[in-house]
Design a protein around this motif. Structure first.
Motif, PDB file in Angstrom:
ATOM      1  N   CYS A 122      60.539 -54.881 -19.440  1.00  0.00           N
ATOM      2  CA  CYS A 122      60.619 -55.231 -20.925  1.00  0.00           C
ATOM      3  C   CYS A 122      61.484 -54.389 -21.793  1.00  0.00           C
ATOM      4  CB  CYS A 122      59.405 -55.076 -21.670  1.00  0.00           C
ATOM      5  SG  CYS A 122      57.932 -56.187 -20.820  1.00  0.00           S
ATOM      6  N   ALA A 123      62.100 -54.788 -22.766  1.00  0.00           N
ATOM      7  CA  ALA A 123      62.792 -54.241 -23.942  1.00  0.00           C
ATOM      8  C   ALA A 123      62.314 -54.545 -25.193  1.00  0.00           C
ATOM      9  CB  ALA A 123      64.291 -54.017 -23.479  1.00  0.00           C
ATOM     10  N   VAL A 124      62.606 -53.664 -26.215  1.00  0.00           N
ATOM     11  CA  VAL A 124      62.595 -54.273 -27.667  1.00  0.00           C
ATOM     12  C   VAL A 124      64.046 -54.161 -28.227  1.00  0.00           C
ATOM     13  CG1 VAL A 124      61.629 -53.475 -29.819  1.00  0.00           C
ATOM     14  CG2 VAL A 124      60.274 -53.158 -27.779  1.00  0.00           C
ATOM     15  N   ALA A 125      64.337 -55.347 -28.852  1.00  0.00           N
ATOM     16  CA  ALA A 125      65.776 -55.449 -29.475  1.00  0.00           C
ATOM     17  C   ALA A 125      65.651 -55.935 -31.082  1.00  0.00           C
ATOM     18  CB  ALA A 125      66.519 -56.499 -28.370  1.00  0.00           C
ATOM     19  N   GLU A 126      66.967 -56.167 -31.358  1.00  0.00           N
ATOM     20  CA  GLU A 126      67.044 -56.754 -32.665  1.00  0.00           C
ATOM     21  C   GLU A 126      68.384 -57.427 -32.724  1.00  0.00           C
ATOM     22  OE1 GLU A 126      66.596 -53.844 -36.604  1.00  0.00           O
ATOM     23  OE2 GLU A 126      68.677 -53.948 -36.330  1.00  0.00           O
ATOM     24  N   PHE A 127      68.111 -58.519 -33.504  1.00  0.00           N
ATOM     25  CA  PHE A 127      69.248 -59.510 -33.615  1.00  0.00           C
ATOM     26  C   PHE A 127      69.540 -59.412 -35.233  1.00  0.00           C
ATOM     27  CE2 PHE A 127      70.873 -63.738 -34.489  1.00  0.00           C
ATOM     28  CZ  PHE A 127      72.093 -63.688 -33.515  1.00  0.00           C
ATOM     29  N   VAL A 128      70.948 -59.508 -35.474  1.00  0.00           N
ATOM     30  CA  VAL A 128      71.435 -59.748 -36.816  1.00  0.00           C
ATOM     31  C   VAL A 128      72.446 -60.540 -36.843  1.00  0.00           C
ATOM     32  CG1 VAL A 128      72.777 -58.621 -38.716  1.00  0.00           C
ATOM     33  CG2 VAL A 128      71.020 -57.258 -37.225  1.00  0.00           C
ATOM     34  N   GLY A 129      72.132 -61.852 -37.437  1.00  0.00           N
ATOM     35  CA  GLY A 129      73.106 -63.025 -37.746  1.00  0.00           C
ATOM     36  C   GLY A 129      74.302 -62.779 -38.655  1.00  0.00           C
ATOM     37  N   PHE A 170      75.121 -57.401 -27.139  1.00  0.00           N
ATOM     38  CA  PHE A 170      75.511 -58.159 -26.744  1.00  0.00           C
ATOM     39  C   PHE A 170      75.960 -59.501 -28.020  1.00  0.00           C
ATOM     40  CE2 PHE A 170      72.635 -56.920 -23.480  1.00  0.00           C
ATOM     41  CZ  PHE A 170      73.108 -57.134 -22.309  1.00  0.00           C
ATOM     42  N   ASP A 171      77.068 -59.892 -28.106  1.00  0.00           N
ATOM     43  CA  ASP A 171      77.523 -60.800 -29.024  1.00  0.00           C
ATOM     44  C   ASP A 171      76.795 -62.087 -28.436  1.00  0.00           C
ATOM     45  OD1 ASP A 171      78.598 -59.059 -30.633  1.00  0.00           O
ATOM     46  OD2 ASP A 171      80.680 -59.107 -29.429  1.00  0.00           O
ATOM     47  N   PHE A 172      76.239 -62.787 -29.435  1.00  0.00           N
ATOM     48  CA  PHE A 172      75.668 -64.122 -29.398  1.00  0.00           C
ATOM     49  C   PHE A 172      76.731 -65.047 -29.494  1.00  0.00           C
ATOM     50  CE2 PHE A 172      72.015 -67.208 -30.895  1.00  0.00           C
ATOM     51  CZ  PHE A 172      72.497 -68.122 -30.008  1.00  0.00           C
ATOM     52  N   MET A 173      77.701 -65.653 -28.525  1.00  0.00           N
ATOM     53  CA  MET A 173      78.577 -66.422 -28.552  1.00  0.00           C
ATOM     54  C   MET A 173      78.232 -67.879 -28.411  1.00  0.00           C
ATOM     55  SD  MET A 173      80.853 -64.121 -29.294  1.00  0.00           S
ATOM     56  CE  MET A 173      82.317 -65.290 -29.103  1.00  0.00           C
ATOM     57  N   VAL A 174      78.917 -68.992 -28.972  1.00  0.00           N
ATOM     58  CA  VAL A 174      78.369 -70.280 -28.976  1.00  0.00           C
ATOM     59  C   VAL A 174      79.824 -71.038 -28.610  1.00  0.00           C
ATOM     60  CG1 VAL A 174      77.662 -72.427 -29.591  1.00  0.00           C
ATOM     61  CG2 VAL A 174      76.085 -70.457 -29.981  1.00  0.00           C
ATOM     62  N   GLN A 175      80.016 -71.951 -27.659  1.00  0.00           N
ATOM     63  CA  GLN A 175      81.015 -72.494 -27.144  1.00  0.00           C
ATOM     64  C   GLN A 175      80.768 -74.088 -28.018  1.00  0.00           C
ATOM     65  OE1 GLN A 175      81.898 -73.209 -23.010  1.00  0.00           O
ATOM     66  NE2 GLN A 175      84.274 -73.514 -23.547  1.00  0.00           N
ATOM     67  N   LEU A 176      81.509 -74.565 -28.858  1.00  0.00           N
ATOM     68  CA  LEU A 176      81.279 -75.661 -29.331  1.00  0.00           C
ATOM     69  C   LEU A 176      81.946 -76.791 -28.462  1.00  0.00           C
ATOM     70  CD1 LEU A 176      82.639 -74.464 -33.133  1.00  0.00           C
ATOM     71  CD2 LEU A 176      80.264 -74.340 -32.118  1.00  0.00           C
ATOM     72  N   LEU A 206      78.015 -65.748 -33.463  1.00  0.00           N
ATOM     73  CA  LEU A 206      76.689 -65.962 -34.290  1.00  0.00           C
ATOM     74  C   LEU A 206      76.006 -64.697 -34.725  1.00  0.00           C
ATOM     75  CD1 LEU A 206      75.199 -69.430 -32.938  1.00  0.00           C
ATOM     76  CD2 LEU A 206      77.207 -68.920 -34.394  1.00  0.00           C
ATOM     77  N   GLY A 207      76.179 -63.677 -34.107  1.00  0.00           N
ATOM     78  CA  GLY A 207      75.351 -62.418 -34.520  1.00  0.00           C
ATOM     79  C   GLY A 207      75.625 -61.518 -33.263  1.00  0.00           C
ATOM     80  N   ARG A 208      74.808 -60.543 -33.286  1.00  0.00           N
ATOM     81  CA  ARG A 208      74.682 -59.409 -32.416  1.00  0.00           C
ATOM     82  C   ARG A 208      73.367 -59.029 -32.201  1.00  0.00           C
ATOM     83  NH1 ARG A 208      79.128 -54.545 -32.044  1.00  0.00           N
ATOM     84  NH2 ARG A 208      80.318 -56.409 -31.706  1.00  0.00           N
ATOM     85  N   LEU A 209      72.943 -58.876 -30.982  1.00  0.00           N
ATOM     86  CA  LEU A 209      71.838 -58.438 -30.236  1.00  0.00           C
ATOM     87  C   LEU A 209      71.729 -56.873 -29.521  1.00  0.00           C
ATOM     88  CD1 LEU A 209      68.834 -59.232 -28.948  1.00  0.00           C
ATOM     89  CD2 LEU A 209      69.955 -59.679 -26.818  1.00  0.00           C
TER      90      LEU A 209
END
Length: 338
Positions: free
Chosen positions: A59-66, A250-256, A279-282
């Motif tokens: 397990c890990a605890v993380a934070e995401f910012v859009g 990690f960068d949250f990337m979306v391919q359209l 879309l943001g960074r984790l």
């Protein structure tokens, strides 16, 4: 809050979400969820308390910012720009809790976004751009073909070949892993969602796409000699050391997707020239010191989605909910382990 109470509450909420998602599944996409979980146990072995897939993990605890691009694409609250708490789980693919870390095999990064208003977003991301089967029926058939014979304790090679000859899609993922080097770290490999999802913006416009979490600073692999020297147990300590030393993100990337693209298949990536947006960074904040942590009883069912994000018609995606619920129920009865 009492930790054990928190785990129990999360497990109950996750089971309810799984059941709701299962009810929403189209009938044609379903296989008997008990039969599916049985097939995982028969093929990979039964290890009480462990997940039937991704058994070896932490397990890990993380934070995401859009960011603004995320807000433009979807009204989902994850992209508000405010920090969102995330419970992450990194693991090796398969049901073996002693899977070797230095093999050319699957890594997983599962995520639970705890959003405002008691909303939850669950994800199961893997280190390949394709899944191991295109339909639940095909996945079940693949598992059954790989089940060891009662006498020889090995899979029947002719049976395996007959199935793969008739279903060549099931070999795509293995071929991908064979072409890659062993990842140097859980923090240095891409994690794909493999399924397409629809993102709805404030005007009601819907855009489908496939996402991937890309490590900030790039990926890193090991040579065959380096992987051998690392041994079978290095990924957990490596992640703890990296997080302690500095940011792991990690960068949250979306391919359209574009009109005409195939978005209902987990074994068919989008064309490589399709536009990708961030879309943001984790950011991983801390890693559990042992085989416990906040993710132990979480069911990372990717059909649990927030407002502003919806599942595609991919039958493999829709079929996950019910087996996830069955597997989780068995683990909780056995005594859930990491």
């Amino acid at each position: 809050m009492n930790t054990s109470t928190s785990f129990a509450q999360r497990a109950a909420l996750s089971a309810v979400a799984c059941a709701a998602a299962a009810l929403a599944m189209p009938a044609w996409s379903q296989v008997d969820p008990n039969q599916m979980v049985d097939a995982f146990e028969n093929t990979g072995g039964k290890h009480e308390g462990f997940r039937r897939s991704g058994a070896k993990g932490l397990c890990a605890v993380a934070e995401f910012v859009g960011n603004a691009e995320g807000r433009a694409l979807s009204v989902a609250s994850a992209f508000s720009g405010k920090p969102v708490p995330v419970v992450a789980r990194f693991s090796m693919g398969g049901g073996n809790p002693k899977a070797p870390d230095n093999a050319k095999s699957q890594r997983n990064m599962a995520l639970q976004f705890d959003l405002p208003g008691n909303e939850t977003w669950l994800m199961g991301n893997i280190s390949a751009p394709v899944f191991g089967a295109s339909t639940p029926q095909q996945l079940l058939g693949r598992l059954m073909s790989l089940a060891p014979d009662a006498e020889t304790k090995k899979a029947d090679a002719e049976k395996v070949k007959a199935f793969t000859d008739a279903n060549p899609e099931v070999l795509l993922q293995g071929k991908y892993f064979a072409s890659q080097s062993v990842p140097a770290s859980f923090a240095k490999v891409n994690y794909w969602g493999v399924h397409a999802f629809g993102f709805t913006d404030a005007a009601g416009k819907k855009q489908f796409g496939k996402w991937v979490f890309e490590p900030v600073g790039g990926t890193q692999g090991l040579s065959n000699d380096e992987a051998k020297a690392k041994g079978a147990e290095f990924l957990f300590d490596d992640l703890r050391q990296r997080v302690a030393a500095g940011p792991v993100a990690f960068d949250f990337m979306v391919q359209l997707a574009q009109p005409g693209d195939k978005i209902d298949s987990a074994v068919t990536p989008l064309p490589v020239d399709r536009k990708k947006v961030s879309l943001g960074r984790l950011t991983i904040k801390s890693v559990s010191p042992d085989a416990t942590g906040p993710c132990v009883t979480i069911n990372y069912n990717p059909m649990v989605l927030p407002k502003g994000v919806e599942a595609s018609a991919d039958p493999m995606l829709a079929a996950r909910a019910a087996p996830y619920a069955v597997s989780q129920g068995r683990r909780l009865v056995e005594g859930a382990k990491q």
